[in-house]
Structures are given as C-alpha cells and as structure tokens.
Design a protein around this motif. Sequence first.
Motif, PDB file in Angstrom:
ATOM      1  N   ALA A 104       0.756  -1.170  -0.002  1.00  0.00           N
ATOM      2  CA  ALA A 104      -0.059   0.084  -0.065  1.00  0.00           C
ATOM      3  C   ALA A 104       0.815   1.319   0.000  1.00  0.00           C
ATOM      4  O   ALA A 104       2.109   1.166   0.110  1.00  0.00           O
ATOM      5  N   MET A 105       0.307   2.461  -0.283  1.00  0.00           N
ATOM      6  CA  MET A 105       1.174   3.607  -0.392  1.00  0.00           C
ATOM      7  C   MET A 105       0.951   4.481   0.878  1.00  0.00           C
ATOM      8  O   MET A 105       0.345   5.368   1.239  1.00  0.00           O
ATOM      9  N   THR A 106       1.963   3.995   2.031  1.00  0.00           N
ATOM     10  CA  THR A 106       1.921   4.380   3.119  1.00  0.00           C
ATOM     11  C   THR A 106       3.651   4.701   3.398  1.00  0.00           C
ATOM     12  O   THR A 106       4.263   4.456   2.803  1.00  0.00           O
ATOM     13  N   ALA A 107       3.631   5.566   4.659  1.00  0.00           N
ATOM     14  CA  ALA A 107       5.027   5.741   5.047  1.00  0.00           C
ATOM     15  C   ALA A 107       4.941   6.022   6.245  1.00  0.00           C
ATOM     16  O   ALA A 107       3.925   6.138   7.389  1.00  0.00           O
ATOM     17  N   ALA A 108       6.382   5.921   6.938  1.00  0.00           N
ATOM     18  CA  ALA A 108       6.641   6.573   8.531  1.00  0.00           C
ATOM     19  C   ALA A 108       7.283   7.629   8.590  1.00  0.00           C
ATOM     20  O   ALA A 108       8.266   8.062   7.750  1.00  0.00           O
ATOM     21  N   HIS A 109       6.985   8.656   9.536  1.00  0.00           N
ATOM     22  CA  HIS A 109       7.552   9.815  10.002  1.00  0.00           C
ATOM     23  C   HIS A 109       7.831  10.177  11.279  1.00  0.00           C
ATOM     24  O   HIS A 109       6.848   9.519  11.942  1.00  0.00           O
ATOM     25  N   LYS A 110       8.693  10.675  11.847  1.00  0.00           N
ATOM     26  CA  LYS A 110       8.931  10.942  13.022  1.00  0.00           C
ATOM     27  C   LYS A 110       7.730  11.724  14.037  1.00  0.00           C
ATOM     28  O   LYS A 110       7.555  11.487  15.171  1.00  0.00           O
ATOM     29  N   THR A 111       7.316  12.725  13.008  1.00  0.00           N
ATOM     30  CA  THR A 111       6.739  13.881  13.853  1.00  0.00           C
ATOM     31  C   THR A 111       5.336  14.292  13.236  1.00  0.00           C
ATOM     32  O   THR A 111       4.498  14.838  13.909  1.00  0.00           O
ATOM     33  N   LEU A 112       5.035  14.105  11.946  1.00  0.00           N
ATOM     34  CA  LEU A 112       3.896  14.536  11.294  1.00  0.00           C
ATOM     35  C   LEU A 112       2.782  13.570  12.015  1.00  0.00           C
ATOM     36  O   LEU A 112       2.815  12.693  12.506  1.00  0.00           O
ATOM     37  N   PRO A 113       1.532  14.084  12.105  1.00  0.00           N
ATOM     38  CA  PRO A 113       0.384  13.648  12.559  1.00  0.00           C
ATOM     39  C   PRO A 113      -0.014  12.420  12.033  1.00  0.00           C
ATOM     40  O   PRO A 113       0.410  12.255  10.841  1.00  0.00           O
ATOM     41  N   LEU A 114      -0.617  11.677  12.873  1.00  0.00           N
ATOM     42  CA  LEU A 114      -1.069  10.227  12.357  1.00  0.00           C
ATOM     43  C   LEU A 114      -2.462  10.217  12.288  1.00  0.00           C
ATOM     44  O   LEU A 114      -2.865  10.082  13.568  1.00  0.00           O
ATOM     45  N   ARG A 143      17.678  10.275   8.200  1.00  0.00           N
ATOM     46  CA  ARG A 143      16.593   9.933   7.374  1.00  0.00           C
ATOM     47  C   ARG A 143      15.313  10.711   8.047  1.00  0.00           C
ATOM     48  O   ARG A 143      14.997  10.764   8.841  1.00  0.00           O
ATOM     49  N   ILE A 144      14.521  10.967   7.006  1.00  0.00           N
ATOM     50  CA  ILE A 144      13.380  11.754   7.133  1.00  0.00           C
ATOM     51  C   ILE A 144      12.186  10.874   7.193  1.00  0.00           C
ATOM     52  O   ILE A 144      11.069  11.514   7.536  1.00  0.00           O
ATOM     53  N   ILE A 145      11.961   9.863   6.223  1.00  0.00           N
ATOM     54  CA  ILE A 145      10.877   9.238   5.946  1.00  0.00           C
ATOM     55  C   ILE A 145      11.165   7.794   5.659  1.00  0.00           C
ATOM     56  O   ILE A 145      12.379   7.440   5.176  1.00  0.00           O
ATOM     57  N   ASP A 146      10.294   6.654   5.969  1.00  0.00           N
ATOM     58  CA  ASP A 146      10.515   5.301   5.832  1.00  0.00           C
ATOM     59  C   ASP A 146       9.212   5.088   4.818  1.00  0.00           C
ATOM     60  O   ASP A 146       8.188   5.173   5.209  1.00  0.00           O
ATOM     61  N   LEU A 147       9.488   4.646   3.666  1.00  0.00           N
ATOM     62  CA  LEU A 147       8.562   4.274   2.611  1.00  0.00           C
ATOM     63  C   LEU A 147       8.037   2.898   2.726  1.00  0.00           C
ATOM     64  O   LEU A 147       9.100   1.933   2.989  1.00  0.00           O
ATOM     65  N   SER A 148       6.854   2.673   2.182  1.00  0.00           N
ATOM     66  CA  SER A 148       6.609   1.276   1.877  1.00  0.00           C
ATOM     67  C   SER A 148       7.228   0.671   0.822  1.00  0.00           C
ATOM     68  O   SER A 148       7.657   1.540   0.107  1.00  0.00           O
ATOM     69  N   TYR A 149       7.215  -0.652   0.737  1.00  0.00           N
ATOM     70  CA  TYR A 149       7.695  -1.141  -0.513  1.00  0.00           C
ATOM     71  C   TYR A 149       7.195  -0.916  -1.791  1.00  0.00           C
ATOM     72  O   TYR A 149       7.878  -0.427  -2.869  1.00  0.00           O
TER      73      TYR A 149
END
Length: 338
Positions: A104-114, A143-149
């Motif tokens: 799926a088109m998702t990602a992880a970020h340290k501080t942006l709202p979830l 690193r600023i973002i972790d992306l889905s595959y």
Amino acid sequence: MLAAGAALVLLLAGCASGPRGGRSGSDGPGANPPSDLGQVPDAEPRVEAIRGSGGTSKPYGVGGRSYVPITDDRPWRETGLASWYGRKFHAQSTASGESYDMYAMTAAHKTLPLPSYVRVRNPANGREVIVRVNDRGPFHDDRIIDLSYAAAYRLDLLRGVAPVEIERITNADIRAGTWRRGDTALAQAVPAESPVALAAAAVASSTAADSVAVPAALTSPVVAMPRAEVRALDALPPLQMLSPEAAPAPAGAESPQAAPASGFWVQLGAFSQSEGVQRFRQQVARGMPGLAGALNVFVERGTYRLQAGPYASREQARDMAEQVRNGLQLAPMVVERR
C-alpha cells in the motif's frame, strides 16, 4: 508517568516503525509480490482529524532522542534521505494501530500527525507519489521518511537509502482541492522582510508548472534537524549548461557553468522550469548577498538545480549549508562530485 512512558516505548518497539533503519539484510520484497506494483495508485488524501493530545500525539523518545509530534495543520517541507521497509514488518501493527501493508502507499515519519498525507519526490528522476503517513520512524538522524515497499518501487528507490523531497498535504489543501494541481499552497505567515519570506516568495511566485520541487523547510521542524549529510552522486550524468537562449540570466547574475567542477556543492533548490530557478536564485542572492557569487544553475534531465560551490572540503560545504539553513530556513543538500 514512568509507567506511561514505558508503555509508549513498548508500543513503538512492537510496531512496524520501532527502532529500525529501513531495509536490512533480513528485509526485502515478499516471496510473490504483485505484478502490477507500478500501477498501485497514490493514496487519496481525505480530511482526517488531527489529534491534539494523547495517543500518537504524545511526545516520545527512542534511542535517547526525544520527539514532539505536530498537532496542527501547518504546511511542512523537508529534504533528506528516505529508506523503505518490507516483508520483515509486513502485517505488523503500526504506531497508528493499523496493520502495515508493504504493497500500500504508506510511510512512517517521526513527527507528522498520524494519519496525514505527504507528496514524496525523487529528485534524481522526477518521480512523485502521494503516501499516507500512518507510522513512526525512521529512527536515524540522517533519514526523514520510511516508505512502504510499493512507494519505494514507484519512486525507483529500492536499491537503498536515497535523497527525497517531501511536502505535507494539509487538511486545508484537501478541502480547497489545491493538492490535485501538484503545487500545494504555502499558507504559513512570515514577516515580509525576513529571509524566510524571501525564500517563500520565490516558491509561491512560481506557477504550477515551474514550482515542482524546492528542498525548503519553510516550517521549522519541532526536532532540530541534523547537519546536512554529504551524498556522493557519481552515478548521475554530467549536468548540462543552462543556455542563455533557454533562459536569459537576470541582470547581474553569474553565467551558469557548463558542468560542475569536482568538489563539494550545496544544493538549494530544484525546479522544472528555468524561470522558477532564476527567480529563486535572485531571492537567495538578496537574502544572502555573500553567497551570490557562488550560485550556479545546472540542468539535469529537465531539472534546473541551484547549487553553490564548489568547496574544497566537506567541512567547508557543511559550514555553508548550516549558514543557508539558519539564514534562509532552507534544508540544503550537500553533494560531492569527483
């Protein structure tokens, strides 16, 4: 209080974005990835409530670092490195409580709202995707973002960690429909005379066609950003000269070089149109007059890059990047060319 803090650490350690750094030797694609990954659609932005306190909005700590999540609808732009995560975390719970789907088109970020939505651009090839941020990470300073595959696949970032430019799509953008034009409006208010305002004006004055991507953090991050990271870009083809016929240089501007000399360069912005980069160059020169003589515009596969340099050492380039970061509130990228 201690019990609550311990519970939050356990939550982050057990979720897909726990203390990890993207792909590792034991991670990777699934055994049978879908054949149409290149056709996976972008996440569709929709207005979602931003939690003002509690839950995923609580300040937290990982690896000795403290993070304070954003709890409002502010614009946000960042430039830095992206990683991705795959089968090792597939179907595990994310920080938002949702299951991680590597396709799926998702990602992880340290501080942006979830949850929230961001546009991610690979400056090396111009590809863009929109992802839904539903997880925390990556917990590495560089690193600023972790992306889905799937997102990394569409951006052609599966080979490893690489520079990206990200821009938040706010609820205001979604309500107004501006995100569909690919030029999310800059809505923050800044003093008219400040260097930040000059940089913002350069971006805002560009049309949708010529303001594709500017690596500018026009909203100050809650957590202090690390020093600019040097990236070697030897694999990229030589940058071409911006011809006077294509875009006459503004009065008093230095002529662009035919190719960047070897050494270290500080990249301030990247545009799809020459008019946009020339306007931005003028604004930067006004904001930091001492940098004007070092500014050069180079063309690479249709992208106009504003870079300062070259600098003889990594330390000199980093020092200049810090001056640009502090003086103009940009997020410059330091690159080495040999």
